[in-house]
Design an enzyme around this catalytic site. Structure first.
Site, PDB file in Angstrom:
ATOM      1  N   ASN A   1      -4.367  -0.447  -2.619  1.00  0.00           N
ATOM      2  CA  ASN A   1      -4.295   0.394  -1.418  1.00  0.00           C
ATOM      3  C   ASN A   1      -5.381  -0.119  -0.480  1.00  0.00           C
ATOM      4  O   ASN A   1      -6.571   0.033  -0.784  1.00  0.00           O
ATOM      5  CB  ASN A   1      -4.532   1.858  -1.794  1.00  0.00           C
ATOM      6  CG  ASN A   1      -4.574   2.765  -0.560  1.00  0.00           C
ATOM      7  OD1 ASN A   1      -4.583   2.275   0.578  1.00  0.00           O
ATOM      8  ND2 ASN A   1      -4.603   4.057  -0.779  1.00  0.00           N
TER       9      ASN A   1
ATOM     10  N   LEU B   1       8.220  -9.293   5.500  1.00  0.00           N
ATOM     11  CA  LEU B   1       7.585 -10.623   5.550  1.00  0.00           C
ATOM     12  C   LEU B   1       7.018 -10.999   4.185  1.00  0.00           C
ATOM     13  O   LEU B   1       7.185 -12.125   3.706  1.00  0.00           O
ATOM     14  CB  LEU B   1       6.475 -10.629   6.598  1.00  0.00           C
ATOM     15  CG  LEU B   1       6.914 -10.667   8.054  1.00  0.00           C
ATOM     16  CD1 LEU B   1       5.741 -10.333   8.966  1.00  0.00           C
ATOM     17  CD2 LEU B   1       7.508 -12.013   8.437  1.00  0.00           C
TER      18      LEU B   1
ATOM     19  N   LYS C   1      -2.383  -2.061  16.326  1.00  0.00           N
ATOM     20  CA  LYS C   1      -2.366  -3.519  16.203  1.00  0.00           C
ATOM     21  C   LYS C   1      -3.204  -4.170  17.313  1.00  0.00           C
ATOM     22  O   LYS C   1      -3.891  -5.168  17.078  1.00  0.00           O
ATOM     23  CB  LYS C   1      -0.929  -4.031  16.242  1.00  0.00           C
ATOM     24  CG  LYS C   1      -0.138  -3.769  14.970  1.00  0.00           C
ATOM     25  CD  LYS C   1      -0.647  -4.600  13.802  1.00  0.00           C
ATOM     26  CE  LYS C   1       0.253  -4.504  12.586  1.00  0.00           C
ATOM     27  NZ  LYS C   1      -0.157  -5.383  11.475  1.00  0.00           N
TER      28      LYS C   1
ATOM     29  N   TYR D   1       1.637   2.295  16.542  1.00  0.00           N
ATOM     30  CA  TYR D   1       1.733   0.947  15.928  1.00  0.00           C
ATOM     31  C   TYR D   1       1.121  -0.090  16.875  1.00  0.00           C
ATOM     32  O   TYR D   1       0.255  -0.869  16.484  1.00  0.00           O
ATOM     33  CB  TYR D   1       3.201   0.642  15.675  1.00  0.00           C
ATOM     34  CG  TYR D   1       3.536  -0.728  15.163  1.00  0.00           C
ATOM     35  CD1 TYR D   1       4.439  -1.539  15.853  1.00  0.00           C
ATOM     36  CD2 TYR D   1       2.992  -1.200  13.979  1.00  0.00           C
ATOM     37  CE1 TYR D   1       4.790  -2.793  15.372  1.00  0.00           C
ATOM     38  CE2 TYR D   1       3.342  -2.462  13.487  1.00  0.00           C
ATOM     39  CZ  TYR D   1       4.246  -3.235  14.197  1.00  0.00           C
ATOM     40  OH  TYR D   1       4.588  -4.475  13.717  1.00  0.00           O
TER      41      TYR D   1
ATOM     42  N   ASP E   1       0.382  -4.753  -3.378  1.00  0.00           N
ATOM     43  CA  ASP E   1       1.017  -3.739  -2.533  1.00  0.00           C
ATOM     44  C   ASP E   1       0.582  -2.372  -3.055  1.00  0.00           C
ATOM     45  O   ASP E   1       0.147  -2.248  -4.201  1.00  0.00           O
ATOM     46  CB  ASP E   1       2.555  -3.867  -2.603  1.00  0.00           C
ATOM     47  CG  ASP E   1       3.234  -3.168  -1.431  1.00  0.00           C
ATOM     48  OD1 ASP E   1       3.554  -3.847  -0.436  1.00  0.00           O
ATOM     49  OD2 ASP E   1       3.417  -1.936  -1.502  1.00  0.00           O
TER      50      ASP E   1
HETATM   51  C1  AKB Z   1       9.030  -3.277  14.515  1.00  0.00           C
HETATM   52  O1  AKB Z   1      10.154  -3.171  15.020  1.00  0.00           O
HETATM   53  O2  AKB Z   1       8.262  -2.340  14.284  1.00  0.00           O
HETATM   54  C2  AKB Z   1       8.598  -4.655  14.103  1.00  0.00           C
HETATM   55  C3  AKB Z   1       7.872  -5.311  15.203  1.00  0.00           C
HETATM   56  C4  AKB Z   1       8.571  -5.686  16.439  1.00  0.00           C
HETATM   57  O3  AKB Z   1       6.688  -5.571  15.068  1.00  0.00           O
HETATM   58  N1  AKB Z   1       9.765  -5.453  13.755  1.00  0.00           N
END
Ligand code: AKB
Length: 315
Positions: free
Chosen positions: A50, A14, A144, A140, A35
């Site tokens: 960082n 992105l 999030k 993840y 970055d």
């Molecule tokens: C991933 O696949 O980790 C990302 C997402 C769906 O957030 N593209």
């Protein structure tokens, strides 16, 4: 616009495109891209940051008088599973460093990228609503969804203006994403134009919500431009472009490259994708700030082939 914009994680899928779009919109002197990894031959004002080091982040904010932050730095779904605690540190502590810096330095507006990865087995698989219960099974998604809760807290307690989108899988030709479960929908184009067979790590009927990069970037700019009064969701907005599976996009790709060969060899990413929605209900974003996707599958496939061919000088 007073002050400058800071993009963290600018080297990612992105960030690579958003850096160009924001400098086109505001002027190259108004945008600082950053970055953890250096940028070679960059046309932008670049700083190595960082996000887990709050001193680095605060120093750049003060040096450039930053007033808006697009926080893209993160470890995504596939890579995250190889080191869960590092993924938590980068994704959550990194966002908390940004929130604390925003509070201390009166940052006017923040953008936070969430993901369809916040949904898990208890969410509806089809037309997943914005207010679903979030029970993600990847670090993840866990990180999030925790960040969404922190966004809501800082907005309520400190009045921070935070806008957020739950991105589907993003398709773009400007970079080859890494550590991303939806990577296949980008990688396959590279193999197709190189006339190499592609081994897909998802099952052929694994359908996922996806979006073309131009729609994803436009959504990002649009949600940041609307008056705060229109932002009724303080966690994150669902958006969607379309939904497809590897078999559907392969059929569309073969309309351009008939000899494209694909084999299916599912790996751990199939288990991640299987927990995610098949399609997303983005009616709240449509209602609150007028979101509407523009690109359909055949248009995206044609653009991806054209983009990869020009990027790799293939005829
Ligand atoms: C991933 O696949 O980790 C990302 C997402 C769906 O957030 N593209």
């Amino acid at each position: 616009m007073s002050g400058r914009i800071l993009i963290t994680g600018a080297n990612g899928q992105l960030g690579t495109v958003l850096s160009h779009e924001l400098t086109k919109k505001h002027g190259i002197e108004k945008v600082v891209v950053s970055d953890i990894n250096p940028q070679t031959n960059t046309p932008f004002i670049f700083e190595k940051v960082n996000v887990c080091e709050s001193c680095e982040l605060n120093a750049v904010i003060v040096k450039y008088q930053i007033t808006q932050i697009y926080h893209l730095a993160a470890i995504l779904s596939a890579d995250g599973e190889s080191d869960p605690l590092r993924s938590w540190k980068v994704n959550v502590e990194g966002w908390l460093n940004v929130l604390e810096a925003a509070r201390k330095h009166n940052i006017q507006k923040l953008f936070f990228p969430s993901t369809i990865g916040v949904f898990g087995p208890l969410s509806a698989k089809v037309d997943t609503p914005n207010n679903s219960f979030l029970d993600p099974l990847t670090v993840y998604g866990v990180s999030k969804s925790a960040c969404e809760l922190w966004s809501n807290y800082y907005a309520m307690k400190y009045g921070l203006d935070i806008r957020s989108i739950r991105y589907p899988g993003v398709m773009s030709y400007q970079s080859i994403p890494e550590g991303v479960t939806t990577d296949y929908a980008v990688e396959m184009f590279y193999y197709a134009i190189k006339e190499k067979p592609y081994i897909c790590y998802l099952e052929k009927n694994t359908r996922l919500p996806m979006i073309y990069i131009d729609d994803a970037i436009r959504a990002t700019l649009e949600i940041m431009d609307v008056p705060i009064e229109k932002i009724n969701v303080k966690s994150s907005y669902n958006i969607s472009g379309l939904s497809f599976d590897p078999e559907m996009i392969t059929a569309e790709l073969r309309a351009h490259i008939p000899n494209f060969q694909i084999r299916y060899q599912p790996d751990f990413r199939q288990q991640i994708a299987a927990q995610w929605p098949i399609s997303i209900d983005d009616s709240q974003a449509r209602k609150d700030w007028g979101w509407k996707p523009k690109y359909c599958l055949d248009e995206i496939v044609a653009l991806m082939i054209e983009g990869f061919r020009s990027a790799f000088n293939e005829k």
